[in-house]
Design an enzyme around this catalytic site. Structure first.
Site, PDB file in Angstrom:
ATOM      1  N   MET A 189       0.799  -1.224   0.000  1.00  0.00           N
ATOM      2  CA  MET A 189       0.000   0.000   0.000  1.00  0.00           C
ATOM      3  C   MET A 189       0.840   1.286   0.000  1.00  0.00           C
ATOM      4  SD  MET A 189      -2.880  -1.451  -0.282  1.00  0.00           S
ATOM      5  CE  MET A 189      -4.096  -0.179  -0.061  1.00  0.00           C
TER       6      MET A 189
ATOM      7  N   ASN B 183       0.948  -6.244 -10.011  1.00  0.00           N
ATOM      8  CA  ASN B 183       0.151  -5.776  -8.875  1.00  0.00           C
ATOM      9  C   ASN B 183      -1.267  -6.321  -9.005  1.00  0.00           C
ATOM     10  OD1 ASN B 183      -0.571  -4.085  -6.582  1.00  0.00           O
ATOM     11  ND2 ASN B 183      -1.562  -2.683  -8.029  1.00  0.00           N
TER      12      ASN B 183
ATOM     13  N   HIS C 218      -5.140  -5.160  -8.072  1.00  0.00           N
ATOM     14  CA  HIS C 218      -5.890  -3.975  -7.655  1.00  0.00           C
ATOM     15  C   HIS C 218      -7.368  -4.346  -7.549  1.00  0.00           C
ATOM     16  CE1 HIS C 218      -6.833   0.259  -7.171  1.00  0.00           C
ATOM     17  NE2 HIS C 218      -7.844   0.061  -8.006  1.00  0.00           N
TER      18      HIS C 218
HETATM   19  C1  GAR Z   1      -6.417  -6.655  -1.680  1.00  0.00           C
HETATM   20  O1  GAR Z   1      -7.804  -6.479  -1.845  1.00  0.00           O
HETATM   21  C2  GAR Z   1      -5.650  -5.997  -2.814  1.00  0.00           C
HETATM   22  O2  GAR Z   1      -6.321  -6.066  -4.044  1.00  0.00           O
HETATM   23  C3  GAR Z   1      -5.590  -4.578  -2.322  1.00  0.00           C
HETATM   24  O3  GAR Z   1      -5.365  -4.667  -0.946  1.00  0.00           O
HETATM   25  C4  GAR Z   1      -5.928  -5.886  -0.455  1.00  0.00           C
HETATM   26  C5  GAR Z   1      -4.844  -6.626   0.269  1.00  0.00           C
HETATM   27  O4  GAR Z   1      -5.365  -7.755   0.921  1.00  0.00           O
HETATM   28  N1  GAR Z   1      -4.549  -3.847  -2.963  1.00  0.00           N
HETATM   29  C6  GAR Z   1      -4.610  -2.549  -3.211  1.00  0.00           C
HETATM   30  O5  GAR Z   1      -5.541  -1.856  -2.881  1.00  0.00           O
HETATM   31  C7  GAR Z   1      -3.393  -1.992  -3.927  1.00  0.00           C
HETATM   32  N2  GAR Z   1      -3.597  -0.613  -4.227  1.00  0.00           N
HETATM   33  P1  GAR Z   1      -4.406  -8.896   1.409  1.00  0.00           P
HETATM   34  O6  GAR Z   1      -3.290  -8.214   2.224  1.00  0.00           O
HETATM   35  O7  GAR Z   1      -5.266  -9.760   2.274  1.00  0.00           O
HETATM   36  O8  GAR Z   1      -3.866  -9.602   0.215  1.00  0.00           O
END
Ligand code: GAR
Length: 231
Positions: free
Chosen positions: A93, A110, A112
């Site tokens: 993030m 990545n 998203h």
């Molecule tokens: C996921 O939903 C991913 O797509 C998002 O954060 C979450 C992480 O969950 N990523 C973003 O928003 C990137 N900008 P996780 O740590 O359980 O995989």
């Protein structure tokens, strides 16, 4: 599996996408060698998940650095020590500097949580609900300096249901993330998916639009006319 494509995974939190990658690898479905999992936040669950699978887990706390460039330089130095052929951003993030992205321009994926190009940036589920879209989802894409703007490789969508909250919608999308991310990483590890900094290709063919996860078609509601006929 040792001997697979060397990868480094960057995380910031919960790590369920990391878990999906580790599980695919444990099943023999992902020909990669996890060289390291690196978090910019200490104490997050993703680090425990890496540990549990015997993967080296490291923290480079962004708060210890004066600016983005200093943090990115430290991150790049650590990444390079592991010699990865692919960098996987799994819920990472932090916005990365252009210099960092250029360094790994043909080998950074990545995930998203939206159907890009819709809803770049943060709070995608809330914004999708506010916009009243019928379908929402997730996209795996190559990372370029344009935020969430690199070529989309693979997309999965889910219906937005009446009564959905940010949480219920996020959970439905997350399930699909766990399916498409290991798939895209596998394609890359197999050499099927490539990027030269401009053009993404799958099996040599230019990806003008993302591949749609075949699961989408299965859960597609029947068109009105055929529904009438079935009833
Ligand atoms: C996921 O939903 C991913 O797509 C998002 O954060 C979450 C992480 O969950 N990523 C973003 O928003 C990137 N900008 P996780 O740590 O359980 O995989």
């Amino acid at each position: 599996m040792k001997g697979g494509l060397p990868i480094v995974v960057l995380v910031s939190g919960r790590g369920t996408n990391l878990e999906a990658l580790l599980a695919a690898h444990a099943r023999g479905d992902l020909p990669v060698d996890f060289r390291a999992v690196i978090s910019n936040r200490p104490g997050v669950t993703a680090l425990d998940r890496a540990d549990a699978h015997g993967v080296a887990a490291q923290v480079i706390d962004h708060k210890a650095y004066g600016d983005r460039a200093a943090f990115d330089a430290a991150l790049a130095e650590t990444i390079d020590r592991h010699g990865p052929a692919l960098i996987v951003l799994a819920g990472f993030m932090r916005i990365l500097t252009d210099g960092f992205i250029e360094r790994y321009r043909d080998r950074m994926l990545n995930i998203h949580p939206s159907l890009l190009p819709d809803f770049r940036g943060l709070h995608t589920h809330r914004r999708a609900l506010e916009a009243g879209v019928e379908r929402h989802g997730a996209t795996v894409h190559f990372v370029t300096p344009e935020l969430d703007g690199g070529p989309a490789v693979l997309q999965a969508s889910v219906p937005v249901r009446a009564g959905d909250t940010e949480e219920t919608l996020a959970a439905r999308v997350l399930e699909r993330e766990h399916r498409i991310f290991p798939l895209a990483v596998r394609w890359f590890a197999q050499g099927r998916l490539t990027f030269d900094g401009r053009t993404a290709r799958l099996d040599g063919a230019k990806l003008a639009a993302p591949i749609i996860d075949p699961h989408d078609i299965e859960d597609e509601p029947l068109p009105e006319e055929s529904r009438d006929r079935v009833d």
